[in-house]
Design a protein around this motif. Structure first.
Motif, PDB file in Angstrom:
ATOM      1  N   ALA A 161      -3.946  -3.318  -5.103  1.00 32.07           N
ATOM      2  CA  ALA A 161      -2.568  -2.839  -4.978  1.00 32.07           C
ATOM      3  C   ALA A 161      -2.449  -1.707  -3.957  1.00 32.07           C
ATOM      4  N   LEU A 162      -1.337  -1.740  -3.226  1.00 34.90           N
ATOM      5  CA  LEU A 162      -1.081  -0.744  -2.199  1.00 34.90           C
ATOM      6  C   LEU A 162       0.305  -0.145  -2.373  1.00 34.90           C
ATOM      7  N   ALA A 163       0.431   1.126  -2.024  1.00 35.52           N
ATOM      8  CA  ALA A 163       1.733   1.745  -1.824  1.00 35.52           C
ATOM      9  C   ALA A 163       1.888   1.893  -0.315  1.00 35.52           C
ATOM     10  N   VAL A 164       2.716   1.035   0.277  1.00 35.02           N
ATOM     11  CA  VAL A 164       2.877   1.012   1.725  1.00 35.02           C
ATOM     12  C   VAL A 164       4.059   1.893   2.112  1.00 35.02           C
ATOM     13  N   VAL A 173      -0.953   2.879   4.558  1.00 33.09           N
ATOM     14  CA  VAL A 173      -1.218   2.906   3.119  1.00 33.09           C
ATOM     15  C   VAL A 173      -1.098   4.338   2.625  1.00 33.09           C
ATOM     16  N   GLY A 174      -0.172   4.553   1.694  1.00 36.94           N
ATOM     17  CA  GLY A 174      -0.042   5.870   1.085  1.00 36.94           C
ATOM     18  C   GLY A 174      -1.010   6.055  -0.069  1.00 36.94           C
ATOM     19  N   ALA A 175      -1.230   4.981  -0.834  1.00 32.96           N
ATOM     20  CA  ALA A 175      -2.158   5.004  -1.962  1.00 32.96           C
ATOM     21  C   ALA A 175      -2.651   3.585  -2.197  1.00 32.96           C
ATOM     22  N   ALA A 188       2.798  -3.579  -2.682  1.00 34.96           N
ATOM     23  CA  ALA A 188       2.149  -4.612  -1.874  1.00 34.96           C
ATOM     24  C   ALA A 188       0.708  -4.773  -2.336  1.00 34.96           C
ATOM     25  N   PHE A 189       0.036  -5.783  -1.805  1.00 35.88           N
ATOM     26  CA  PHE A 189      -1.405  -5.933  -2.038  1.00 35.88           C
ATOM     27  C   PHE A 189      -2.060  -6.446  -0.763  1.00 35.88           C
ATOM     28  N   TRP A 190      -3.354  -6.151  -0.622  1.00 34.77           N
ATOM     29  CA  TRP A 190      -4.054  -6.558   0.591  1.00 34.77           C
ATOM     30  C   TRP A 190      -4.713  -7.929   0.428  1.00 34.77           C
ATOM     31  N   LEU A 215      -8.775   3.383   1.488  1.00 34.77           N
ATOM     32  CA  LEU A 215      -7.700   2.746   2.242  1.00 34.77           C
ATOM     33  C   LEU A 215      -6.510   3.666   2.511  1.00 34.77           C
ATOM     34  N   ALA A 216      -6.450   4.805   1.866  1.00 36.44           N
ATOM     35  CA  ALA A 216      -5.343   5.723   2.123  1.00 36.44           C
ATOM     36  C   ALA A 216      -5.313   6.088   3.602  1.00 36.44           C
TER      37      ALA A 216
END
Length: 234
Positions: A161-164, A173-175, A188-190, A215-216
């Motif tokens: 999971a991503l916070a874009v 990527v924020g988180a 989102a997800f990668w 990934l941040a």
């Protein structure tokens, strides 16, 4: 002493194929599931890697497998003229999960490294070029991901999971966290990850539970959609 004739790659791609895919629920490896005549999930997941080779890059595909995946090893022979392939057994002393598979592969990589999962297919007309674009981004950002927007919490609980965030038209990527118990705050997800050679040793942390994700700050390239085929067959 004979010197090795194996060419030095411009980029390495890790393909972890040692998982059992129990969620998929089929008697054959999930990546060999047929999507169209002569086309498997594995073929679709490798489209971006094939595009790297077509662009003129020297590509080394590092395949991590177990004894139960000899069918997959045999199937990959069709790509022997497309890119260099190296096969390594997953070293269980490095971990039995995806992070252990990545650790098993890393000693065989050179240059920037991409992580491509055999059961993840990136969709869209421009999908084959996304991995090449991601590798270009690592020259600036160090890390990049190919991602898809997602608002369903159940889906995010089973994905990376991503916070874009967007600023000035640039996505980053924020988180990030792998398979979050609480997916609120993620959008989102990668599907694929690319990383500079100097940072590749941190690649297992992308999929490790309880570890801060590297990934941040990664550059984000959005895809039209990403399908995870490690789901129950039905």
């Amino acid at each position: 002493m004979q010197s090795s004739s194996r060419p030095v790659p411009d980029v390495s791609v890790i393909l972890p194929c040692a998982g059992h895919g129990t969620r998929f629920g089929s008697p054959y490896p999930k990546e060999l599931h047929c999507l169209a005549p002569g086309v498997t999930v594995l073929d679709r997941s490798l489209e971006g890697v094939v595009e790297l080779a077509k662009s003129g890059l020297g590509v080394r595909l590092v395949v991590v497998f177990g004894r139960h995946k000899l069918e997959t090893v045999d199937y990959l022979a069709r790509y022997s003229d497309t890119f260099q392939m190296v096969f390594v057994y997953q070293d269980e002393s490095l971990g039995g999960g995806l992070d252990g598979a990545i650790r098993s592969a890393l000693p065989m990589t050179q240059g920037p490294v991409a992580l491509v999962l055999p059961d993840i297919v990136v969709g869209g007309a421009d999908a084959p070029g996304k991995l090449l674009d991601a590798l270009r981004q690592v020259k600036v950002a160090g890390w990049s991901v190919v991602a898809a927007e997602e608002g369903d919490r159940d889906t995010l609980r089973h994905m990376g999971a991503l916070a874009v965030d967007e600023e000035g038209g640039v996505l980053t990527v924020g988180a990030a966290t792998d398979k979050p118990a609480d997916p609120s705050g993620f959008n989102a997800f990668w599907g694929m990850v690319a990383v500079a050679e100097s940072e590749a040793h941190r690649l297992p942390d992308v999929v490790s539970a309880g570890t801060a994700s590297p990934l941040a700050g990664a550059a984000v390239l959005m895809a039209e959609g990403i399908v995870n085929y490690n789901t129950p067959a039905g």
